[in-house]
Scaffold this active site. Structure first.
Site, PDB file in Angstrom:
ATOM      1  N   SER A 156       0.926  -1.327   0.082  1.00 37.39           N
ATOM      2  CA  SER A 156       0.036   0.038  -0.165  1.00 37.39           C
ATOM      3  C   SER A 156       0.916   1.194  -0.130  1.00 37.39           C
ATOM      4  O   SER A 156       1.504   1.402  -1.045  1.00 37.39           O
ATOM      5  CB  SER A 156      -1.053  -0.308   1.218  1.00 37.39           C
ATOM      6  N   ASP A 297      -8.959  -5.403  -5.243  1.00 34.06           N
ATOM      7  CA  ASP A 297      -8.433  -4.239  -4.662  1.00 34.06           C
ATOM      8  C   ASP A 297      -9.223  -2.776  -4.680  1.00 34.06           C
ATOM      9  O   ASP A 297      -9.417  -2.527  -5.941  1.00 34.06           O
ATOM     10  CB  ASP A 297      -7.054  -3.850  -4.918  1.00 34.06           C
ATOM     11  N   HIS A 331      -8.079  -4.775  -0.927  1.00 30.46           N
ATOM     12  CA  HIS A 331      -6.705  -4.036  -0.685  1.00 30.46           C
ATOM     13  C   HIS A 331      -5.876  -4.503   0.580  1.00 30.46           C
ATOM     14  O   HIS A 331      -4.641  -4.542   0.439  1.00 30.46           O
ATOM     15  CB  HIS A 331      -7.146  -2.560  -0.221  1.00 30.46           C
TER      16      HIS A 331
END
Length: 356
Positions: A156, A297, A331
């Site tokens: 991330s 995601d 995610h």
């Protein structure tokens, strides 16, 4: 709070501690330390004395080094849990800590590194991802005395920083693995949700321009809203909560959890992504890349087509897209390394210099 809720929280804590213990038993003891930059100049031009970077290491410093970068507001313990470290750091695994020296720094604004809540509050210099990467580089070079990295890998926010590492220090590493990230500037729902996170806290009267006496109530609700909306996976949530009652249960559990974040730290770290954009300098990346993303995601939706053209600008890059399922977590899928551990191991084995 009811005995039932307290019991549930206690069980969750015990399960978390058990997962950490199971993971850490599979690799050498994690060590913690601080490194301090006596002077640090931010991209804003602000100068700061004694910038502290807290970091964790696993393994022998004489081994090839792996730099592992965490996500926004992500505690390092999540990278040491069974689902991640337990799948990667053990004997024979992709990042076998007998063969590698693993370094996990806490970025500026996170954990025990320098941050607004240390005392300066909103007078703390505003930082961005480039500042974070510069501080990480100085830790590696000045603090640890290392001149080369086998791998830079991040999730991330850490994934976006991995792109920047490849551009800022192209000869510093053998390989790059950005996860749950893209090189383009924050846009669409991804940036809109981040902006609303910040606005929600700032518009809470209890925030008081950063001079609050206790954490503003909006901090908890905004954080939970963002987490549900942008992490977890559509199929996974529907599988876990196929009825309204079960969905309410998940929400109630989150609302019952204590607030562990600080509002000013929260505003700073989410705002630090505002000027991120690795697209203009992709041609500077020379190290081989394994880009790992998941098809579900929420923050980097595959249907936008971003990366399709960009990946052609990279000299040696491969995209590994994890298919969506009830087992993936949108995610957050990268915290379940079972989905890509074999791919990562094969990738590293293909890079010259791999210690067989």
């Amino acid at each position: 709070m009811s005995k039932h809720i307290l019991s549930g929280i206690a069980c969750a804590i015990l399960l978390t501690l058990s997962s950490l213990a199971l993971a850490e038993n599979a690799f050498p003891t994690t060590k913690e330390a601080d490194w301090t930059a006596k002077t640090f100049t931010f991209n804003s031009g602000d100068k700061f004395n004694n910038l502290r970077i807290h970091y964790y290491t696993i393994g022998d410093k004489s081994k090839p080094a792996v730099l592992l970068l965490h996500g926004t507001n992500q505690p390092v313990r999540s990278l040491l849990a069974k689902g991640f470290a337990g799948e990667l750091f053990g004997p024979g695994q992709a990042l076998d800590s007998r063969k590698y020296f693993i370094i996990i720094p806490e970025s500026i604004g996170s954990g025990k590194s320098s941050k607004p809540s240390d005392g300066l509050r909103m007078a703390f210099p505003h930082y961005d991802y480039d500042d974070m990467v510069t501080a990480q580089y100085r830790l590696i070079k000045e603090g640890l005395g290392l001149s080369h990295l086998r791998l830079v890998m991040g999730y991330s926010m850490g994934g976006m920083q991995t792109w920047l590492w490849g551009e800022k220090y192209p000869s510093m590493m053998d390989a790059l693995v950005p996860m749950a990230s893209q090189p383009n500037e924050l846009s669409g729902r991804n940036w809109m949700m981040r902006r609303m996170l910040i606005e929600s806290v700032k518009n809470d009267p209890a925030w008081d321009e950063g001079n609050y006496k206790q954490q503003p109530p909006a901090l908890k609700t905004a954080n939970i809203m963002f987490s549900i909306a942008t992490t977890g996976g559509t199929l996974a949530y529907q599988h876990l909560a196929p009825t309204r009652a079960l969905a309410d249960k998940l929400v109630d559990e989150r609302l019952a959890a204590p607030v562990t974040a600080d509002a000013n730290d929260f505003i700073y770290i989410w705002g630090s992504s505002a000027n991120y954009n690795a697209l203009p300098n992709l041609n500077r990346i020379t190290a081989p890349m394994l880009i790992i993303n998941s098809a579900d995601d929420e923050r980097n939706p595959v249907e936008t087509g971003i990366l399709a053209g960009e990946i052609k600008q990279l000299k040696q890059a491969h995209l590994f897209l994890i298919p969506a399922s009830t087992e993936t977590r949108g995610h957050g899928t990268m915290m379940l390394a079972k989905f890509y551990s074999a791919k990562l191991k094969t990738f590293l084995a293909s890079i010259p210099g791999y210690d067989k």
